[in-house]
Design an enzyme around this catalytic site. Sequence first.
Site, PDB file in Angstrom:
ATOM      1  N   CYS A 116     -20.655   0.721 -16.773  1.00  0.00           N
ATOM      2  CA  CYS A 116     -20.246   0.497 -15.244  1.00  0.00           C
ATOM      3  C   CYS A 116     -21.450  -0.473 -14.451  1.00  0.00           C
ATOM      4  CB  CYS A 116     -20.286   2.062 -14.700  1.00  0.00           C
ATOM      5  SG  CYS A 116     -20.023   2.035 -13.055  1.00  0.00           S
TER       6      CYS A 116
ATOM      7  N   TYR B  32      -5.964   6.801   5.124  1.00  0.00           N
ATOM      8  CA  TYR B  32      -6.080   5.968   3.952  1.00  0.00           C
ATOM      9  C   TYR B  32      -5.306   4.278   4.265  1.00  0.00           C
ATOM     10  CZ  TYR B  32      -5.050   3.802  -0.446  1.00  0.00           C
ATOM     11  OH  TYR B  32      -4.892   2.646  -1.185  1.00  0.00           O
TER      12      TYR B  32
ATOM     13  N   CYS C 288     -14.377   4.549 -13.779  1.00  0.00           N
ATOM     14  CA  CYS C 288     -15.016   6.058 -13.542  1.00  0.00           C
ATOM     15  C   CYS C 288     -13.772   6.993 -13.564  1.00  0.00           C
ATOM     16  CB  CYS C 288     -15.699   5.919 -12.183  1.00  0.00           C
ATOM     17  SG  CYS C 288     -16.587   7.396 -11.711  1.00  0.00           S
TER      18      CYS C 288
ATOM     19  N   ASP D  49      -9.478   7.624  -1.252  1.00  0.00           N
ATOM     20  CA  ASP D  49      -8.365   8.172  -2.065  1.00  0.00           C
ATOM     21  C   ASP D  49      -9.034   8.969  -3.199  1.00  0.00           C
ATOM     22  OD1 ASP D  49      -9.113   6.357  -3.783  1.00  0.00           O
ATOM     23  OD2 ASP D  49      -6.999   5.423  -4.331  1.00  0.00           O
TER      24      ASP D  49
ATOM     25  N   CYS E 155     -19.983   5.140 -18.222  1.00  0.00           N
ATOM     26  CA  CYS E 155     -21.084   4.712 -17.511  1.00  0.00           C
ATOM     27  C   CYS E 155     -21.917   3.654 -18.047  1.00  0.00           C
ATOM     28  CB  CYS E 155     -21.718   5.975 -17.489  1.00  0.00           C
ATOM     29  SG  CYS E 155     -20.930   7.219 -16.850  1.00  0.00           S
TER      30      CYS E 155
ATOM     31  N   GLU F  90       1.137  -1.181  -0.006  1.00  0.00           N
ATOM     32  CA  GLU F  90      -0.080  -0.026  -0.023  1.00  0.00           C
ATOM     33  C   GLU F  90       0.831   1.420  -0.096  1.00  0.00           C
ATOM     34  OE1 GLU F  90      -3.139   0.661  -0.746  1.00  0.00           O
ATOM     35  OE2 GLU F  90      -3.575  -1.378  -0.824  1.00  0.00           O
TER      36      GLU F  90
ATOM     37  N   CYS G 104     -26.081   4.855  -9.799  1.00  0.00           N
ATOM     38  CA  CYS G 104     -25.311   6.233  -9.642  1.00  0.00           C
ATOM     39  C   CYS G 104     -26.224   7.257 -10.036  1.00  0.00           C
ATOM     40  CB  CYS G 104     -24.240   5.872 -10.862  1.00  0.00           C
ATOM     41  SG  CYS G 104     -23.340   7.651 -10.886  1.00  0.00           S
TER      42      CYS G 104
END
Length: 458
Positions: free
Chosen positions: A234, A152, A224, A170, A231, A67, A240
Amino acid sequence: MSSHSLSLHSYNEVEIKQFQKHLIDFYEETKRVLPWRKKGCDLPAKDAPLNEWETPIQRLYEVLVSEIMLQQTRVETVKRYYNKWMETLPTLQACAEADYNTQVMPLWSGMGFYTRCKRLHQACQYLAGLKPKEIPLSAEKWSKDIPGVGPYTAGAVLSIAWKQPTGIVDGNVIRVLSRALAIHSDCSKGKANTLIWELANALVDPERPGDFNQALMELGAITCTPQSPQCSTCPVSDICKGYQEQIVISDKKKLKYDIEDGPCSICSTDPPSAETLQNWVVNRYPIRPQKTKQREERALVAIFQKTDPETKEKLFLIRKRPTVGLLAGLWDFPTMEYGEDAWPKDIEAEFKRCLNLWLQKENLCVKKHQSRGRYLHIFSHIRKTSHVFYAIVTPETKTKEDFFWISQSDLDHVGMCELGLKNYRGALDLKKRKLTSLSNFKAPTLIPAKQQNVKAEA
Ligand code: SF4
Ligand SMILES: [Zn+2]
């Protein structure tokens, strides 16, 4: 003031379940095989013997390393660095006990952003000093107690390695959630950012929090995207709200919002109105943070090269940057900083003045020198221009400060700042060298310039 209510930015229980399912399915379909991607661990009972903690601690360590490496570095690059790191420092304990300058930082060399490496090492030292059951299970406590670990990283490590139901935020998550829940604000700060964190925590799948969080980030990275969200393909398009608004608008219908529980004070504008109807698209979400103006800084850099009389190897003079300020504590070539001041009128005379400061008997040391032009390096807040001189010096060159000589091949391993390497490549007209030498990693050799002076005098 906006005329929609805060409830626009939330899902009901059914929608939350749908959102979780869509994302987990998406993750199953699209997840890449990566060396650090393994199943999360169920934690042993508090009074379990120490050996039952071995796997959870190992998972924690692997996710923490990956990470921190993945912040600001591409996955493909991280793969190489991660594998090398794990070969050299295979456990949390090994990392905690390793010497930062000679064993840890060289493994990071070439990836830039060295404060991340320092933070990772400090976090490992802190965690290794705790008994496993003392390691906090909340992201909040991690970010409070563990040096250099922010919310995070804490959320990512706890959810992925230890299946703790905690959200993460994030840039990708901000983009997805601000669009999915139609938050028209700069979500990187203030109340809007608090709302995004609340949503991330509320939406996370309690059964598979690590997979959910990774899916959310992956959705932001792959589908995205900032400018061209996909979209129509998605997985969450049916719930959404940003996309639904776009559909309503493209059908030339008017959007209607519930204002029962009072107007929202988070969005900086209303959702699309009649005036904006024509050109409202979903990628207006979120409002981009205003960029802070970068300041212009200048510096003179000298790349001194000499040849080892015995090995005939080319050696370069380096020293550590100051322990505070830009690129603190990293290796760099001798540099005279001017900050935001103008360039010296006569740069050649200035170079000679600097020689006086850095070298002893500079007239006798420098065989030849040349100005090799100016190179721009851009940081988030600074545009740094370096005027680089290249100078060949005699093998006996004596320095006035704490300099070291290092071979050309070791420049890759010592933890040079990217700014220094860029100046060096530019001045020597080298193409960006690939870090192929990572596979032949060996600890770099630093020859103290002062120690060598003593030899020369003997
Ligand atoms: S539907 Fe479009 S805007 Fe909404 S989350 Fe998916 S890609 Fe992003
Ligand atoms: Zn709002």
